[in-house]
Design a protein around this motif. Structure first.
Motif, mmCIF file in Angstrom:
data_model
loop_
_atom_site.group_PDB
_atom_site.id
_atom_site.type_symbol
_atom_site.label_atom_id
_atom_site.label_comp_id
_atom_site.label_asym_id
_atom_site.label_seq_id
_atom_site.Cartn_x
_atom_site.Cartn_y
_atom_site.Cartn_z
ATOM 1 N N SER A 196 -61.854 52.442 -24.868
ATOM 2 C CA SER A 196 -60.877 52.980 -25.814
ATOM 3 C C SER A 196 -61.562 53.619 -27.014
ATOM 4 O O SER A 196 -61.151 54.686 -27.481
ATOM 5 C CB SER A 196 -59.946 51.871 -26.297
ATOM 6 O OG SER A 196 -59.249 51.313 -25.218
ATOM 7 N N ARG A 197 -62.604 52.971 -27.518
ATOM 8 C CA ARG A 197 -63.355 53.550 -28.645
ATOM 9 C C ARG A 197 -63.973 54.884 -28.267
ATOM 10 O O ARG A 197 -63.968 55.832 -29.055
ATOM 11 C CB ARG A 197 -64.485 52.606 -29.066
ATOM 12 C CG ARG A 197 -64.091 51.561 -30.007
ATOM 13 C CD ARG A 197 -65.329 50.801 -30.384
ATOM 14 N NE ARG A 197 -65.144 50.230 -31.691
ATOM 15 C CZ ARG A 197 -66.000 49.456 -32.280
ATOM 16 N NH1 ARG A 197 -67.139 49.159 -31.676
ATOM 17 N NH2 ARG A 197 -65.764 48.964 -33.463
ATOM 18 N N ILE A 198 -64.508 54.956 -27.059
ATOM 19 C CA ILE A 198 -65.150 56.193 -26.610
ATOM 20 C C ILE A 198 -64.125 57.321 -26.539
ATOM 21 O O ILE A 198 -64.349 58.418 -27.063
ATOM 22 C CB ILE A 198 -65.850 55.983 -25.249
ATOM 23 C CG1 ILE A 198 -67.060 55.070 -25.426
ATOM 24 C CG2 ILE A 198 -66.255 57.316 -24.637
ATOM 25 C CD1 ILE A 198 -67.684 54.598 -24.124
ATOM 26 N N PHE A 199 -62.992 57.056 -25.889
ATOM 27 C CA PHE A 199 -61.979 58.105 -25.751
ATOM 28 C C PHE A 199 -61.378 58.503 -27.100
ATOM 29 O O PHE A 199 -61.143 59.679 -27.356
ATOM 30 C CB PHE A 199 -60.876 57.671 -24.789
ATOM 31 C CG PHE A 199 -61.309 57.686 -23.348
ATOM 32 C CD1 PHE A 199 -62.129 58.671 -22.850
ATOM 33 C CD2 PHE A 199 -60.877 56.696 -22.491
ATOM 34 C CE1 PHE A 199 -62.534 58.693 -21.520
ATOM 35 C CE2 PHE A 199 -61.262 56.692 -21.162
ATOM 36 C CZ PHE A 199 -62.089 57.692 -20.681
ATOM 37 N N ILE A 251 -65.074 53.170 -43.732
ATOM 38 C CA ILE A 251 -65.411 54.473 -44.329
ATOM 39 C C ILE A 251 -65.132 55.585 -43.327
ATOM 40 O O ILE A 251 -64.590 56.640 -43.676
ATOM 41 C CB ILE A 251 -66.880 54.488 -44.799
ATOM 42 C CG1 ILE A 251 -67.085 53.470 -45.910
ATOM 43 C CG2 ILE A 251 -67.283 55.884 -45.259
ATOM 44 C CD1 ILE A 251 -68.526 53.261 -46.298
ATOM 45 N N GLY A 252 -65.495 55.362 -42.068
ATOM 46 C CA GLY A 252 -65.230 56.352 -41.030
ATOM 47 C C GLY A 252 -63.752 56.589 -40.819
ATOM 48 O O GLY A 252 -63.313 57.726 -40.622
ATOM 49 N N ALA A 253 -62.968 55.519 -40.886
ATOM 50 C CA ALA A 253 -61.517 55.671 -40.739
ATOM 51 C C ALA A 253 -60.938 56.469 -41.893
ATOM 52 O O ALA A 253 -60.055 57.308 -41.690
ATOM 53 C CB ALA A 253 -60.860 54.291 -40.653
ATOM 54 N N TRP A 254 -61.438 56.243 -43.106
ATOM 55 C CA TRP A 254 -60.945 57.027 -44.245
ATOM 56 C C TRP A 254 -61.374 58.485 -44.135
ATOM 57 O O TRP A 254 -60.645 59.387 -44.560
ATOM 58 C CB TRP A 254 -61.399 56.417 -45.568
ATOM 59 C CG TRP A 254 -60.505 55.317 -45.993
ATOM 60 C CD1 TRP A 254 -60.764 53.987 -46.008
ATOM 61 C CD2 TRP A 254 -59.149 55.463 -46.425
ATOM 62 N NE1 TRP A 254 -59.656 53.299 -46.432
ATOM 63 C CE2 TRP A 254 -58.645 54.177 -46.692
ATOM 64 C CE3 TRP A 254 -58.304 56.550 -46.612
ATOM 65 C CZ2 TRP A 254 -57.347 53.953 -47.136
ATOM 66 C CZ3 TRP A 254 -57.004 56.325 -47.058
ATOM 67 C CH2 TRP A 254 -56.547 55.042 -47.317
ATOM 68 N N ILE A 290 -66.543 55.339 -35.768
ATOM 69 C CA ILE A 290 -65.670 54.532 -34.919
ATOM 70 C C ILE A 290 -66.362 54.236 -33.585
ATOM 71 O O ILE A 290 -66.297 53.118 -33.075
ATOM 72 C CB ILE A 290 -64.327 55.244 -34.685
ATOM 73 C CG1 ILE A 290 -63.587 55.457 -36.001
ATOM 74 C CG2 ILE A 290 -63.462 54.494 -33.681
ATOM 75 C CD1 ILE A 290 -63.187 54.204 -36.732
ATOM 76 N N LEU A 291 -67.031 55.225 -33.033
ATOM 77 C CA LEU A 291 -67.694 55.050 -31.737
ATOM 78 C C LEU A 291 -68.740 53.948 -31.786
ATOM 79 O O LEU A 291 -68.781 53.072 -30.918
ATOM 80 C CB LEU A 291 -68.336 56.368 -31.294
ATOM 81 C CG LEU A 291 -69.122 56.331 -29.976
ATOM 82 C CD1 LEU A 291 -68.180 56.029 -28.826
ATOM 83 C CD2 LEU A 291 -69.827 57.649 -29.760
#
Length: 75
Positions: free
Chosen positions: A8-11, A66-69, A58-59
């Motif tokens: 799921s993280r990859i996609f 921080i990546g989500a923001w 995220i990956l």
């Protein structure tokens, strides 16, 4: 279960990585400029960097808040 989460993280990340790299093409920058985006030559690649940074974060699960923001700002 962890295999499903990894997949799921990859996609999920691929959505933003592909979009981020497309933001560096001349066609995308020209399209944004034609739609009235000010300083499209600056802001479109900047948005691409945000998408790539957020997607990689995220990956790999590194600094995900921080990546989500970064992805929120990109969107």
């Amino acid at each position: 279960m962890s295999g499903t989460i990894l997949l799921s993280r990859i996609f999920f990340s691929m959505i933003f990585l592909i979009t981020g790299f497309n933001n560096f093409s001349d066609a995308t920058i020209r399209y944004a400029a034609n739609q009235g985006v000010p300083y499209a030559g600056l802001f479109v690649p900047l948005a691409g960097l945000l998408a790539i940074f957020g997607g990689l974060s995220i990956l790999f699960g590194y600094r995900t808040k921080i990546g989500a923001w970064a992805l929120v700002v990109f969107l």
